[in-house]
Design a protein around this motif. Structure first.
Motif, PDB file in Angstrom:
ATOM      1  N   ILE A   1       2.951 -16.773   4.404  1.00 33.06           N
ATOM      2  CA  ILE A   1       1.966 -16.133   5.279  1.00 33.06           C
ATOM      3  C   ILE A   1       2.462 -16.241   6.711  1.00 33.06           C
ATOM      4  O   ILE A   1       3.005 -17.268   7.117  1.00 33.06           O
ATOM      5  N   HIS A   2       2.270 -15.150   7.464  1.00 39.24           N
ATOM      6  CA  HIS A   2       2.468 -15.154   8.905  1.00 39.24           C
ATOM      7  C   HIS A   2       1.123 -14.756   9.506  1.00 39.24           C
ATOM      8  O   HIS A   2       0.568 -13.712   9.146  1.00 39.24           O
ATOM      9  N   VAL A   3       0.578 -15.567  10.397  1.00 33.54           N
ATOM     10  CA  VAL A   3      -0.698 -15.272  11.038  1.00 33.54           C
ATOM     11  C   VAL A   3      -0.442 -14.282  12.166  1.00 33.54           C
ATOM     12  O   VAL A   3       0.501 -14.453  12.946  1.00 33.54           O
ATOM     13  N   ILE A   4      -1.286 -13.224  12.248  1.00 38.22           N
ATOM     14  CA  ILE A   4      -1.124 -12.221  13.293  1.00 38.22           C
ATOM     15  C   ILE A   4      -2.416 -12.054  14.090  1.00 38.22           C
ATOM     16  O   ILE A   4      -3.490 -12.404  13.630  1.00 38.22           O
ATOM     17  N   ASP A   5      -2.278 -11.486  15.295  1.00 39.71           N
ATOM     18  CA  ASP A   5      -3.404 -11.391  16.218  1.00 39.71           C
ATOM     19  C   ASP A   5      -4.090 -10.030  16.262  1.00 39.71           C
ATOM     20  O   ASP A   5      -5.004  -9.822  17.082  1.00 39.71           O
ATOM     21  N   THR A   6      -3.686  -9.098  15.410  1.00 40.29           N
ATOM     22  CA  THR A   6      -4.261  -7.752  15.406  1.00 40.29           C
ATOM     23  C   THR A   6      -4.287  -7.236  13.975  1.00 40.29           C
ATOM     24  O   THR A   6      -3.350  -7.481  13.206  1.00 40.29           O
ATOM     25  N   VAL A   7      -5.345  -6.510  13.618  1.00 39.16           N
ATOM     26  CA  VAL A   7      -5.432  -5.861  12.316  1.00 39.16           C
ATOM     27  C   VAL A   7      -4.556  -4.607  12.363  1.00 39.16           C
ATOM     28  O   VAL A   7      -4.674  -3.796  13.278  1.00 39.16           O
ATOM     29  N   LEU A   8      -3.672  -4.469  11.393  1.00 39.93           N
ATOM     30  CA  LEU A   8      -2.769  -3.318  11.317  1.00 39.93           C
ATOM     31  C   LEU A   8      -3.436  -2.201  10.519  1.00 39.93           C
ATOM     32  O   LEU A   8      -4.158  -2.473   9.566  1.00 39.93           O
ATOM     33  N   MET A   9      -3.145  -0.966  10.896  1.00 39.00           N
ATOM     34  CA  MET A   9      -3.785   0.180  10.223  1.00 39.00           C
ATOM     35  C   MET A   9      -2.721   1.151   9.692  1.00 39.00           C
ATOM     36  O   MET A   9      -1.835   1.577  10.418  1.00 39.00           O
ATOM     37  N   PRO A  10      -2.870   1.522   8.435  1.00 37.91           N
ATOM     38  CA  PRO A  10      -1.973   2.553   7.877  1.00 37.91           C
ATOM     39  C   PRO A  10      -2.352   3.910   8.436  1.00 37.91           C
ATOM     40  O   PRO A  10      -3.447   4.081   8.981  1.00 37.91           O
ATOM     41  N   SER A  11      -1.445   4.877   8.296  1.00 35.24           N
ATOM     42  CA  SER A  11      -1.772   6.230   8.804  1.00 35.24           C
ATOM     43  C   SER A  11      -2.783   6.915   7.903  1.00 35.24           C
ATOM     44  O   SER A  11      -3.033   6.513   6.806  1.00 35.24           O
TER      45      SER A  11
ATOM     46  N   SER B   1       0.824  -1.223   0.000  1.00 31.54           N
ATOM     47  CA  SER B   1       0.000   0.000   0.000  1.00 31.54           C
ATOM     48  C   SER B   1       0.853   1.266   0.000  1.00 31.54           C
ATOM     49  O   SER B   1       0.328   2.361  -0.177  1.00 31.54           O
ATOM     50  N   GLY B   2       2.164   1.125   0.232  1.00 31.63           N
ATOM     51  CA  GLY B   2       3.058   2.288   0.283  1.00 31.63           C
ATOM     52  C   GLY B   2       3.393   2.712   1.698  1.00 31.63           C
ATOM     53  O   GLY B   2       4.210   3.597   1.910  1.00 31.63           O
ATOM     54  N   GLY B   3       2.790   2.079   2.678  1.00 30.61           N
ATOM     55  CA  GLY B   3       3.073   2.393   4.077  1.00 30.61           C
ATOM     56  C   GLY B   3       4.285   1.632   4.578  1.00 30.61           C
ATOM     57  O   GLY B   3       4.975   0.951   3.821  1.00 30.61           O
ATOM     58  N   THR B   4       4.537   1.758   5.868  1.00 26.31           N
ATOM     59  CA  THR B   4       5.685   1.108   6.486  1.00 26.31           C
ATOM     60  C   THR B   4       5.240   0.320   7.712  1.00 26.31           C
ATOM     61  O   THR B   4       4.434   0.798   8.500  1.00 26.31           O
ATOM     62  N   LEU B   5       5.789  -0.865   7.860  1.00 26.58           N
ATOM     63  CA  LEU B   5       5.614  -1.666   9.066  1.00 26.58           C
ATOM     64  C   LEU B   5       6.963  -1.744   9.767  1.00 26.58           C
ATOM     65  O   LEU B   5       8.002  -1.875   9.109  1.00 26.58           O
ATOM     66  N   THR B   6       6.931  -1.658  11.094  1.00 22.96           N
ATOM     67  CA  THR B   6       8.149  -1.762  11.886  1.00 22.96           C
ATOM     68  C   THR B   6       8.141  -3.111  12.594  1.00 22.96           C
ATOM     69  O   THR B   6       7.143  -3.479  13.222  1.00 22.96           O
ATOM     70  N   PHE B   7       9.239  -3.831  12.499  1.00 22.26           N
ATOM     71  CA  PHE B   7       9.365  -5.167  13.072  1.00 22.26           C
ATOM     72  C   PHE B   7      10.343  -5.133  14.229  1.00 22.26           C
ATOM     73  O   PHE B   7      11.356  -4.438  14.177  1.00 22.26           O
ATOM     74  N   SER B   8      10.041  -5.920  15.265  1.00 18.35           N
ATOM     75  CA  SER B   8      10.923  -6.046  16.421  1.00 18.35           C
ATOM     76  C   SER B   8      10.676  -7.414  17.047  1.00 18.35           C
ATOM     77  O   SER B   8       9.775  -8.146  16.634  1.00 18.35           O
ATOM     78  N   MET B   9      11.473  -7.737  18.029  1.00 14.42           N
ATOM     79  CA  MET B   9      11.310  -8.992  18.755  1.00 14.42           C
ATOM     80  C   MET B   9      10.918  -8.660  20.190  1.00 14.42           C
ATOM     81  O   MET B   9      11.400  -7.691  20.770  1.00 14.42           O
ATOM     82  N   LYS B  10      10.028  -9.462  20.745  1.00 16.22           N
ATOM     83  CA  LYS B  10       9.662  -9.369  22.157  1.00 16.22           C
ATOM     84  C   LYS B  10       9.904 -10.775  22.693  1.00 16.22           C
ATOM     85  O   LYS B  10       9.072 -11.657  22.510  1.00 16.22           O
ATOM     86  N   GLY B  11      11.080 -10.982  23.267  1.00 17.47           N
ATOM     87  CA  GLY B  11      11.496 -12.339  23.610  1.00 17.47           C
ATOM     88  C   GLY B  11      11.716 -13.095  22.315  1.00 17.47           C
ATOM     89  O   GLY B  11      12.457 -12.646  21.445  1.00 17.47           O
ATOM     90  N   SER B  12      11.027 -14.208  22.151  1.00 17.29           N
ATOM     91  CA  SER B  12      11.161 -14.982  20.910  1.00 17.29           C
ATOM     92  C   SER B  12      10.026 -14.681  19.926  1.00 17.29           C
ATOM     93  O   SER B  12       9.950 -15.282  18.861  1.00 17.29           O
ATOM     94  N   LYS B  13       9.134 -13.760  20.288  1.00 22.10           N
ATOM     95  CA  LYS B  13       7.981 -13.426  19.433  1.00 22.10           C
ATOM     96  C   LYS B  13       8.317 -12.313  18.448  1.00 22.10           C
ATOM     97  O   LYS B  13       8.878 -11.290  18.817  1.00 22.10           O
ATOM     98  N   LEU B  14       7.940 -12.525  17.198  1.00 21.12           N
ATOM     99  CA  LEU B  14       8.082 -11.502  16.170  1.00 21.12           C
ATOM    100  C   LEU B  14       6.901 -10.546  16.287  1.00 21.12           C
ATOM    101  O   LEU B  14       5.753 -10.974  16.298  1.00 21.12           O
ATOM    102  N   MET B  15       7.196  -9.261  16.421  1.00 19.62           N
ATOM    103  CA  MET B  15       6.177  -8.236  16.614  1.00 19.62           C
ATOM    104  C   MET B  15       6.183  -7.272  15.430  1.00 19.62           C
ATOM    105  O   MET B  15       7.230  -7.001  14.844  1.00 19.62           O
TER     106      MET B  15
END
Length: 189
Positions: A179-189, A142-156
Motif C-alpha cells: 500500500i502507498h498512502v496518497i493525499d488525493t482521490v484519483l478519478m478515471p476518465s 479498472s482498465g485505466g492508466t495512472l501516470t507516475f513521476s517524481m517531484k523532487g523526492s516525492k512520488l507523484m
C-alpha cells in the motif's frame, strides 16, 4: 478421566504457546504506522486497512463496492490508498452518493482505479520512471492508466483527468501486496 484432564491441560498449553508465538511474530515484524495503527506485513490489505483511523472512508467504500473479498485474496496488489482527508477534498455529498447501492458500478470503477495488479514498491516505480525518461504509465485493475513521476523526492501520480496525488507514506508491505498512502482521490476518465 485423569487422562482427559491431562489432555485438556496439554491442549490449553498448546493454545497458549501458539497464541504467544503469533503475538511474538507480529511484534517482531517491521511495521509502518498508518492512521495510528501498525500495519503488519503478515496481514492482508483489508486486515491492516480496517485499523487505520485515516482510512475509514476508504474501508467503508471498499465494503460498499463489495471488494473486501478481492483485496483479501492472494494478489499481489499495489494499492494507492486515499486518506479520509483526500475524500474530504471531493465536492460535498460525493462520497455519500457513491456508496449508494445504485452507484456500486461507478464506485467500483473508482476504487479499482487505485489498484495495480502486481507488487510495485516505491523503488520499482522510481526505476520505471527513470527508464521512461521521467514518467511511467501503469494499467490499473479498472482498465485505466495512472501516470507516475517524481517531484523532487516525492512520488507523484496523475490520473486520466489530470488530477495529481502525492504519495505521503510509501511501501506499507502486506501479505498480498503493498500500500502507498496518497493525499488525493484519483478519478478515471
Amino acid at each position: 478421566m485423569k487422562l482427559v484432564k491431562i489432555f485438556a491441560l496439554f491442549l490449553g498449553a498448546a493454545v497458549l504457546v501458539n497464541t504467544a508465538n503469533a503475538q511474538e511474530k507480529m511484534t517482531s515484524e517491521k511495521t509502518v504506522n498508518v492512521g495510528g495503527a501498525p500495519m503488519y506485513p503478515s496481514k492482508n490489505i483489508i486486515e491492516n486497512a480496517v485499523n487505520s483511523k485515516d482510512h475509514t472512508t476508504l474501508v467503508a467504500a471498499v465494503k460498499a463496492a463489495g471488494l473486501v473479498e478481492t483485496l483479501q485474496s492472494k494478489g499481489p496488489f499495489t494499492v494507492f490508498a486515499p486518506t479520509n482527508e483526500a475524500f474530504d477534498k471531493l465536492p460535498k455529498g460525493t462520497v455519500d452518493n457513491l456508496v449508494k447501492p445504485e452507484n456500486k458500478a461507478i464506485l467500483t470503477k473508482i476504487l479499482t482505479y487505485h489498484v495495480i495488479a502486481g507488487n510495485y514498491d516505491a523503488k520499482a516505480i522510481a526505476d520505471l520512471i527513470k527508464a521512461g525518461n521521467g514518467k511511467a504509465m501503469l494499467k490499473t485493475v479498472s482498465g485505466g492508466t495512472l501516470t507516475f513521476s517524481m517531484k523532487g523526492s516525492k512520488l507523484m501520480l496523475t490520473d486520466e483527468k489530470g488530477n495529481m496525488a502525492a504519495v505521503t507514506i510509501k511501501n506499507v508491505y502486506q501479505s498480498n501486496g503493498v500500500i502507498h498512502v496518497i493525499d488525493t482521490v484519483l478519478m478515471p476518465s
